[in-house]
Design a protein around this motif. Structure first.
Motif, PDB file in Angstrom:
ATOM      1  N   THR A  19       0.818  -1.213   0.111  1.00  0.00           N
ATOM      2  CA  THR A  19       0.056   0.026   0.170  1.00  0.00           C
ATOM      3  C   THR A  19       1.023   1.197  -0.188  1.00  0.00           C
ATOM      4  OG1 THR A  19      -0.085   0.102   2.404  1.00  0.00           O
ATOM      5  CG2 THR A  19      -1.825  -1.270   1.248  1.00  0.00           C
ATOM      6  N   LEU A  20       2.000   1.026   0.464  1.00  0.00           N
ATOM      7  CA  LEU A  20       2.920   2.551   0.454  1.00  0.00           C
ATOM      8  C   LEU A  20       3.271   2.880  -0.988  1.00  0.00           C
ATOM      9  CD1 LEU A  20       5.707   1.130   2.774  1.00  0.00           C
ATOM     10  CD2 LEU A  20       3.812   3.102   3.172  1.00  0.00           C
ATOM     11  N   ALA A  21       3.215   2.113  -1.948  1.00  0.00           N
ATOM     12  CA  ALA A  21       3.437   2.542  -3.430  1.00  0.00           C
ATOM     13  C   ALA A  21       1.949   3.582  -3.835  1.00  0.00           C
ATOM     14  CB  ALA A  21       3.410   1.529  -4.497  1.00  0.00           C
ATOM     15  N   ASP A  22       0.889   3.251  -3.412  1.00  0.00           N
ATOM     16  CA  ASP A  22      -0.056   4.160  -3.564  1.00  0.00           C
ATOM     17  C   ASP A  22      -0.264   5.534  -2.843  1.00  0.00           C
ATOM     18  OD1 ASP A  22      -1.429   1.997  -5.145  1.00  0.00           O
ATOM     19  OD2 ASP A  22      -2.578   1.340  -3.315  1.00  0.00           O
ATOM     20  N   ASP A  23       0.609   5.388  -1.648  1.00  0.00           N
ATOM     21  CA  ASP A  23       0.749   6.736  -1.166  1.00  0.00           C
ATOM     22  C   ASP A  23       1.928   7.463  -1.712  1.00  0.00           C
ATOM     23  OD1 ASP A  23      -0.904   6.112   0.793  1.00  0.00           O
ATOM     24  OD2 ASP A  23       0.388   5.124   2.248  1.00  0.00           O
ATOM     25  N   LEU A  24       2.922   6.928  -2.431  1.00  0.00           N
ATOM     26  CA  LEU A  24       4.031   7.713  -3.012  1.00  0.00           C
ATOM     27  C   LEU A  24       3.748   8.394  -4.247  1.00  0.00           C
ATOM     28  CD1 LEU A  24       6.725   4.960  -2.730  1.00  0.00           C
ATOM     29  CD2 LEU A  24       6.833   7.237  -1.576  1.00  0.00           C
ATOM     30  N   ILE A  25       2.767   7.992  -4.951  1.00  0.00           N
ATOM     31  CA  ILE A  25       2.265   8.398  -6.361  1.00  0.00           C
ATOM     32  C   ILE A  25       1.234   8.930  -6.442  1.00  0.00           C
ATOM     33  CG2 ILE A  25       2.298   7.936  -8.952  1.00  0.00           C
ATOM     34  CD1 ILE A  25       5.071   7.422  -7.550  1.00  0.00           C
ATOM     35  N   ASP A  26       1.019  10.384  -6.848  1.00  0.00           N
ATOM     36  CA  ASP A  26      -0.171  10.978  -7.234  1.00  0.00           C
ATOM     37  C   ASP A  26      -0.188  10.943  -8.696  1.00  0.00           C
ATOM     38  OD1 ASP A  26      -2.271  12.768  -8.030  1.00  0.00           O
ATOM     39  OD2 ASP A  26      -1.766  14.311  -6.394  1.00  0.00           O
ATOM     40  N   ALA A  27      -1.025  10.065  -9.234  1.00  0.00           N
ATOM     41  CA  ALA A  27      -1.409   9.704 -10.496  1.00  0.00           C
ATOM     42  C   ALA A  27      -2.620  10.589 -11.140  1.00  0.00           C
ATOM     43  CB  ALA A  27      -1.458   8.304 -11.094  1.00  0.00           C
ATOM     44  N   GLU A  28      -2.936  11.561 -10.248  1.00  0.00           N
ATOM     45  CA  GLU A  28      -4.099  12.384 -10.883  1.00  0.00           C
ATOM     46  C   GLU A  28      -3.991  12.849 -12.321  1.00  0.00           C
ATOM     47  OE1 GLU A  28      -6.842  16.241  -9.583  1.00  0.00           O
ATOM     48  OE2 GLU A  28      -5.347  15.454  -8.202  1.00  0.00           O
ATOM     49  N   PHE A  29      -2.884  13.239 -12.801  1.00  0.00           N
ATOM     50  CA  PHE A  29      -2.524  13.845 -14.056  1.00  0.00           C
ATOM     51  C   PHE A  29      -1.775  12.956 -15.137  1.00  0.00           C
ATOM     52  CE2 PHE A  29      -2.712  17.318 -10.777  1.00  0.00           C
ATOM     53  CZ  PHE A  29      -3.919  17.943 -11.211  1.00  0.00           C
ATOM     54  N   GLU A  30      -2.013  11.513 -14.550  1.00  0.00           N
ATOM     55  CA  GLU A  30      -1.371  10.884 -15.502  1.00  0.00           C
ATOM     56  C   GLU A  30      -1.512  10.837 -16.921  1.00  0.00           C
ATOM     57  OE1 GLU A  30      -0.714   6.005 -16.053  1.00  0.00           O
ATOM     58  OE2 GLU A  30      -2.213   6.828 -14.505  1.00  0.00           O
ATOM     59  N   GLY A  31      -2.749  11.013 -17.010  1.00  0.00           N
ATOM     60  CA  GLY A  31      -3.252  11.375 -18.562  1.00  0.00           C
ATOM     61  C   GLY A  31      -2.824  12.454 -19.294  1.00  0.00           C
ATOM     62  N   ARG A  32      -2.266  13.374 -18.583  1.00  0.00           N
ATOM     63  CA  ARG A  32      -1.575  14.521 -18.977  1.00  0.00           C
ATOM     64  C   ARG A  32      -0.002  14.522 -18.997  1.00  0.00           C
ATOM     65  NH1 ARG A  32      -4.890  19.168 -16.033  1.00  0.00           N
ATOM     66  NH2 ARG A  32      -6.888  18.549 -16.859  1.00  0.00           N
ATOM     67  N   GLY A  33       0.518  13.099 -18.664  1.00  0.00           N
ATOM     68  CA  GLY A  33       1.961  12.507 -18.667  1.00  0.00           C
ATOM     69  C   GLY A  33       2.755  13.310 -17.554  1.00  0.00           C
ATOM     70  N   VAL A  34       2.105  13.547 -16.348  1.00  0.00           N
ATOM     71  CA  VAL A  34       2.517  14.065 -15.066  1.00  0.00           C
ATOM     72  C   VAL A  34       2.151  13.254 -14.059  1.00  0.00           C
ATOM     73  CG1 VAL A  34       2.574  15.968 -13.724  1.00  0.00           C
ATOM     74  CG2 VAL A  34       2.333  16.580 -15.889  1.00  0.00           C
ATOM     75  N   TYR A  35       3.329  12.854 -12.987  1.00  0.00           N
ATOM     76  CA  TYR A  35       3.251  12.285 -11.839  1.00  0.00           C
ATOM     77  C   TYR A  35       3.748  13.233 -10.619  1.00  0.00           C
ATOM     78  CZ  TYR A  35       2.781   7.739 -14.441  1.00  0.00           C
ATOM     79  OH  TYR A  35       2.286   6.819 -15.159  1.00  0.00           O
ATOM     80  N   GLY A  36       2.946  12.883  -9.572  1.00  0.00           N
ATOM     81  CA  GLY A  36       3.430  13.503  -8.319  1.00  0.00           C
ATOM     82  C   GLY A  36       4.071  12.579  -7.329  1.00  0.00           C
ATOM     83  N   VAL A  37       5.380  12.936  -6.613  1.00  0.00           N
ATOM     84  CA  VAL A  37       5.746  11.776  -6.274  1.00  0.00           C
ATOM     85  C   VAL A  37       6.079  12.571  -4.782  1.00  0.00           C
ATOM     86  CG1 VAL A  37       7.982  10.363  -5.733  1.00  0.00           C
ATOM     87  CG2 VAL A  37       7.117  10.887  -7.836  1.00  0.00           C
ATOM     88  N   ALA A  38       5.605  11.840  -3.553  1.00  0.00           N
ATOM     89  CA  ALA A  38       5.509  12.160  -2.197  1.00  0.00           C
ATOM     90  C   ALA A  38       7.045  11.789  -1.631  1.00  0.00           C
ATOM     91  CB  ALA A  38       4.627  11.678  -1.639  1.00  0.00           C
ATOM     92  N   LEU A  39       8.076  13.071  -1.413  1.00  0.00           N
ATOM     93  CA  LEU A  39       9.310  12.713  -0.886  1.00  0.00           C
ATOM     94  C   LEU A  39       9.547  13.596   0.564  1.00  0.00           C
ATOM     95  CD1 LEU A  39      11.633  12.985  -4.106  1.00  0.00           C
ATOM     96  CD2 LEU A  39      10.672  11.003  -2.910  1.00  0.00           C
ATOM     97  N   TYR A  40      10.171  13.344   1.310  1.00  0.00           N
ATOM     98  CA  TYR A  40      10.537  14.097   2.482  1.00  0.00           C
ATOM     99  C   TYR A  40      11.832  14.653   1.900  1.00  0.00           C
ATOM    100  CZ  TYR A  40       7.300  12.226   5.638  1.00  0.00           C
ATOM    101  OH  TYR A  40       6.216  11.971   6.532  1.00  0.00           O
ATOM    102  N   ARG A  41      11.654  16.252   1.957  1.00  0.00           N
ATOM    103  CA  ARG A  41      12.906  17.157   1.872  1.00  0.00           C
ATOM    104  C   ARG A  41      12.943  17.989   2.987  1.00  0.00           C
ATOM    105  NH1 ARG A  41      13.225  20.059  -2.915  1.00  0.00           N
ATOM    106  NH2 ARG A  41      15.529  19.774  -2.363  1.00  0.00           N
ATOM    107  N   THR A  42      14.107  18.211   3.603  1.00  0.00           N
ATOM    108  CA  THR A  42      14.330  19.108   4.703  1.00  0.00           C
ATOM    109  C   THR A  42      13.366  18.905   5.705  1.00  0.00           C
ATOM    110  OG1 THR A  42      13.295  21.071   3.729  1.00  0.00           O
ATOM    111  CG2 THR A  42      15.657  20.778   3.305  1.00  0.00           C
TER     112      THR A  42
END
Length: 100
Positions: A19-42
């Motif tokens: 289930t962690l893979a589902d939490d990592l990726i936002d595929a809402e805009f996949e049809g437009r060729g864009v993915y969001g990836v949740a990362l910890y930064r600072t």
């Protein structure tokens, strides 16, 4: 050999809890060729947006992704998406290569 160490580590973690893979990726805009990836930064969770063009071999007609399956299902391309998002935050793929 070390260039995929981060994505490989993520794959091993997700094998333990898929289930962690589902939490990592936002595929809402996949049809437009864009993915969001949740990362910890600072110390904070940040969404890093990437295009869906991944390193591949073989040309346009019969290409093979260098990592991942290349299917349209985000759960199949998420290792490549995570690696690309990490490379984007680091400035390039070369910046995240491990030592041989």
């Amino acid at each position: 050999a070390g260039e995929h160490f981060v994505a490989t580590a993520a794959v091993l973690v997700v094998r333990h809890d898929p289930t962690l893979a589902d939490d990592l990726i936002d595929a809402e805009f996949e049809g437009r060729g864009v993915y969001g990836v949740a990362l910890y930064r600072t110390g904070a969770l940040t969404m890093v947006w990437i295009d869906a063009l991944f390193p591949a071999t073989g040309g346009q007609k019969r290409s093979t992704m260098l990592f991942g399956t290349g299917e349209k299902n985000p759960s199949d391309v998420w290792p490549s998406a995570v690696e690309k998002a990490i490379a984007k935050t680091a400035g390039s793929y070369a910046a995240i290569e491990g030592s041989e």
